[in-house]
Design a protein around this motif. Structure first.
Motif, mmCIF file in Angstrom:
data_model
loop_
_atom_site.group_PDB
_atom_site.id
_atom_site.type_symbol
_atom_site.label_atom_id
_atom_site.label_comp_id
_atom_site.label_asym_id
_atom_site.label_seq_id
_atom_site.Cartn_x
_atom_site.Cartn_y
_atom_site.Cartn_z
ATOM 1 N N VAL A 3 0.498 7.112 16.096
ATOM 2 C CA VAL A 3 1.098 5.977 15.387
ATOM 3 C C VAL A 3 1.906 6.527 14.223
ATOM 4 O O VAL A 3 1.419 7.366 13.457
ATOM 5 C CB VAL A 3 0.027 5.012 14.837
ATOM 6 N N LEU A 4 3.148 6.059 14.091
ATOM 7 C CA LEU A 4 3.982 6.487 12.971
ATOM 8 C C LEU A 4 4.336 5.275 12.113
ATOM 9 O O LEU A 4 4.850 4.280 12.632
ATOM 10 C CB LEU A 4 5.250 7.190 13.475
ATOM 11 N N LEU A 5 4.044 5.375 10.823
ATOM 12 C CA LEU A 5 4.333 4.304 9.873
ATOM 13 C C LEU A 5 5.589 4.682 9.106
ATOM 14 O O LEU A 5 5.590 5.587 8.278
ATOM 15 C CB LEU A 5 3.142 4.114 8.930
ATOM 16 N N PHE A 6 6.691 3.985 9.398
ATOM 17 C CA PHE A 6 8.000 4.314 8.836
ATOM 18 C C PHE A 6 8.141 3.805 7.400
ATOM 19 O O PHE A 6 7.698 2.707 7.067
ATOM 20 C CB PHE A 6 9.108 3.690 9.684
ATOM 21 N N ASP A 7 8.798 4.589 6.603
ATOM 22 C CA ASP A 7 9.217 4.188 5.255
ATOM 23 C C ASP A 7 10.214 5.247 4.807
ATOM 24 O O ASP A 7 9.932 6.050 3.922
ATOM 25 C CB ASP A 7 8.010 4.126 4.313
ATOM 26 N N LYS A 12 0.840 -1.204 0.000
ATOM 27 C CA LYS A 12 0.000 0.000 0.000
ATOM 28 C C LYS A 12 0.869 1.246 0.000
ATOM 29 O O LYS A 12 2.013 1.227 0.460
ATOM 30 C CB LYS A 12 -0.914 -0.002 1.233
ATOM 31 N N ASP A 13 0.309 2.350 -0.484
ATOM 32 C CA ASP A 13 1.031 3.616 -0.391
ATOM 33 C C ASP A 13 0.759 4.235 0.978
ATOM 34 O O ASP A 13 0.002 3.685 1.803
ATOM 35 C CB ASP A 13 0.659 4.567 -1.537
ATOM 36 N N ALA A 14 1.366 5.371 1.239
ATOM 37 C CA ALA A 14 1.293 5.970 2.573
ATOM 38 C C ALA A 14 -0.142 6.272 2.990
ATOM 39 O O ALA A 14 -0.530 6.045 4.146
ATOM 40 C CB ALA A 14 2.135 7.243 2.611
ATOM 41 N N ARG A 15 -0.925 6.794 2.080
ATOM 42 C CA ARG A 15 -2.312 7.159 2.400
ATOM 43 C C ARG A 15 -3.149 5.910 2.700
ATOM 44 O O ARG A 15 -3.934 5.876 3.648
ATOM 45 C CB ARG A 15 -2.892 7.968 1.245
ATOM 46 N N VAL A 56 4.493 12.949 3.291
ATOM 47 C CA VAL A 56 3.965 12.599 4.616
ATOM 48 C C VAL A 56 2.449 12.761 4.613
ATOM 49 O O VAL A 56 1.938 13.823 4.253
ATOM 50 C CB VAL A 56 4.575 13.472 5.730
ATOM 51 N N VAL A 57 1.748 11.714 5.002
ATOM 52 C CA VAL A 57 0.288 11.739 5.114
ATOM 53 C C VAL A 57 -0.084 11.748 6.592
ATOM 54 O O VAL A 57 0.378 10.894 7.360
ATOM 55 C CB VAL A 57 -0.342 10.515 4.415
ATOM 56 N N LEU A 58 -0.902 12.722 6.983
ATOM 57 C CA LEU A 58 -1.380 12.814 8.360
ATOM 58 C C LEU A 58 -2.847 12.418 8.388
ATOM 59 O O LEU A 58 -3.702 13.110 7.819
ATOM 60 C CB LEU A 58 -1.223 14.245 8.897
#
Length: 563
Positions: free
Chosen positions: A108-112, A11-14, A54-56
């Motif tokens: 929550v932070l999703l690293f990439d 999946k992409d960030a969003r 960065v998606v918030l």
């Protein structure tokens, strides 16, 4: 019939942010149509992205307020620049404000991410320090959860950030390490680390290895529902887990049980770690040698100039100098990292922050916090002359990112506890070493000198990563001050409390020391009674008028969209 898994990695960030939140609750903050893209890329021939990678996602997790911060590795390798960094730090700061008001907001932070975006180097360094500061403060109220799903993983300064989290979740495809394989090869040679050896990389910094040696908390399958449920389980467990960056005694015991003259294998490290956790007495303890004074440094000269030998505090390793002293009526603990040609770890003999250095800094700071608990809080002065973190195979295998996290965590904890933390830059302040030792200070002072440098990477490595020549890199630094190495350019970003002129940086005399001690004392007094966060860096004149205008605007608009 078994259903096919729903890959989270693909999946992409969003899509990842939406997947973590309760169905139907996702609301994007500072999205693509808000017009915040990096102002520093286009003049370097790079097309910016409208969300800056960065998606918030604002929404809910199990019905509780949440913010999911998701990094897009497909844009600039998930690199942290001014806009992306301000979005992450700003979101965490707002979550902290919510929790302080009694509104439980789950971060929550999703690293990439590969770490700092080199095209915006020092913006990235400042942002990562601000992100780390917010995490350490947030952990007092609510678990801060990180997920490392894919092979881009978490590298550079963002691996130091990851080490601060309450809980880390990783897949087998995930990786975490401070120095990327190419950078280690560039700095230390192919004999130290072959960046083309995929199996070596995964055995060293992959998810399975990190779980086995205490670097993460949960290893999960690459499946949307599995990862989503694991995040929820962490929050259901509450604040019952000690962050690994605070487990100083455990990881120092691990280091003492390692023979760094040998090429440690992943299996050997796992076995040693298990025995250390269980407290086995039969473990061999490897002792280092005392340093000679063959290799001096500015950091050592200034430590000796500002402290009395009789006040030196015993340090676990000779490369970390620690002394208590007085600045007129102010008590202070001085800490410096210096060269040790006899270091047990060969990659950390020239003043680098290595495994032992990071954990020893943490011990020195935390001892001061413990000793002053319930009484007057002494100042902590970080004397900074660090060429970089140590680059090496053993360093990555054992977890140098976590050693740097421990040092940064200790300084941030001291600052939050009311200790004035003051940094004095007398030489180099480079990369993860500066994030570990210096960037968590209330106030940063620096000597105005051509050999005082601040940056994220050596010029040779930065040129390789950005696919430029060193000459092309130097041309780019003239267009973007955040890419430059000189202290005057760093001052323009607004993070310096004071740039001190007229001092002999290489051979301070009595008058120089008197001036610097007065400056340090003034900075301590300025700190007492003021806010304990890092917000003063955004309130400085340089920040407001030029250096951090975009960082301030991002935070302002983010606050308007938050509720």
């Amino acid at each position: 019939m078994k259903m096919l898994k729903d890959s989270f990695v693909e999946k992409d960030a969003r899509q990842r942010a939406i997947a973590i939140l309760d169905e139907g609750t996702f609301r994007e903050l500072l999205g693509p149509f808000d017009g915040f893209e990096s102002p520093h890329l286009q003049n370097q021939g790079i097309v910016p992205q409208s969300d800056d990678g960065v998606v918030l996602g604002r929404g809910e997790i199990d019905g509780e307020s949440a913010i999911v911060i998701s990094l897009e590795g497909k844009f600039q390798g998930g690199g942290i620049g001014e806009v992306s960094g301000a979005k992450i730090a700003g979101a965490l700061e707002l979550a902290l404000q919510d929790n302080q008001k009694g509104i439980a907001t789950r971060p929550v932070l999703l690293f990439d991410t590969g770490g700092v975006r080199l095209q915006e180097a020092n913006y990235g360094l400042l942002s990562i320090a601000e992100i780390g500061a917010a995490i350490v403060a947030l952990r007092n109220y609510i678990p801060v959860v990180g997920v490392i799903p894919g092979k881009i993983g978490s590298f550079g300064g963002m691996s130091i950030t990851a080490g601060l989290f309450s809980s880390l979740i990783i897949t087998r495809e995930g990786r975490i390490g401070l120095n990327g394989p190419e950078v280690i090869e560039q700095e230390a040679g192919i004999e130290e680390f072959d960046s083309r050896n995929r199996q070596l990389i995964w055995n060293t910094i992959g998810g399975v290895q990190r779980l086995a040696t205490g670097g993460v908390d949960h290893l999960v399958e690459d499946d949307r529902e599995t990862i989503r449920n694991q995040v929820r389980e962490v929050y259901q467990s509450g604040l019952n887990q000690q962050p690994r960056s605070t487990q100083v005694e455990l990881f120092q015991s691990l280091l003492m049980s390692i023979d760094p003259s040998q090429h440690l294998t992943p299996i050997e490290l796992r076995d040693i770690f298990e025995k250390v956790k269980e407290g086995h007495e039969e473990l061999v303890k490897y002792v280092g040698h005392e340093s000679t004074k063959e290799r001096s440094s500015r950091g050592l000269k200034w430590f000796e100039a500002l402290t009395d030998p009789s006040e030196e505090v015993h340090s676990r390793v000779p490369s970390v100098k620690c002394a208590d002293g007085m600045l007129e009526d102010e008590r202070a603990r001085f800490i410096a990292v210096v060269p040790n040609p006899n270091s047990r770890f060969p990659r950390a003999r020239n003043g680098e922050v290595g495994l032992e250095e990071g954990w020893t800094i943490a011990e020195s700071v935390r001892n001061a916090i413990k000793e002053d608990e319930g009484g007057d809080k002494r100042a902590i002065v970080a004397i900074v002359d660090v060429p970089s973190q140590a680059y090496g195979y053993n360093e990555e295998l054992v977890g140098i990112h976590l050693a740097c996290s421990a040092a940064a965590d200790a300084y941030a904890t001291a600052r939050l506890a009311g200790h004035p933390v003051i940094t004095l830059i007398v030489g180099n302040a480079i990369s993860g070493a500066f994030l570990a030792h210096g960037l968590q200070a209330n106030r940063i002072l620096a000597l105005k000198d051509p050999n005082v440098h601040v940056h994220v990477m050596s010029k040779q490595s930065a040129a390789r990563i950005t696919r430029r020549t060193v000459e092309e890199l130097e041309v780019a630094t003239k267009q973007t001050p955040a890419m430059a190495y000189d202290i005057d350019s760093f001052k323009k970003l607004g993070a310096l409390h004071e740039l001190i002129e007229g001092i002999n940086a290489d051979a301070p005399d009595v008058e120089d020391c008197i001036i610097i001690k007065e400056k340090l004392r003034a900075a301590i007094i300025d700190t007492r009674g003021s806010q304990t966060d890092l917000g003063n860096r955004l309130r400085s004149r340089e920040a407001r008028e030029e250096g951090r205008i975009t960082s301030i605007l991002v935070r302002k608009q983010l606050a308007e969209q938050w509720s």
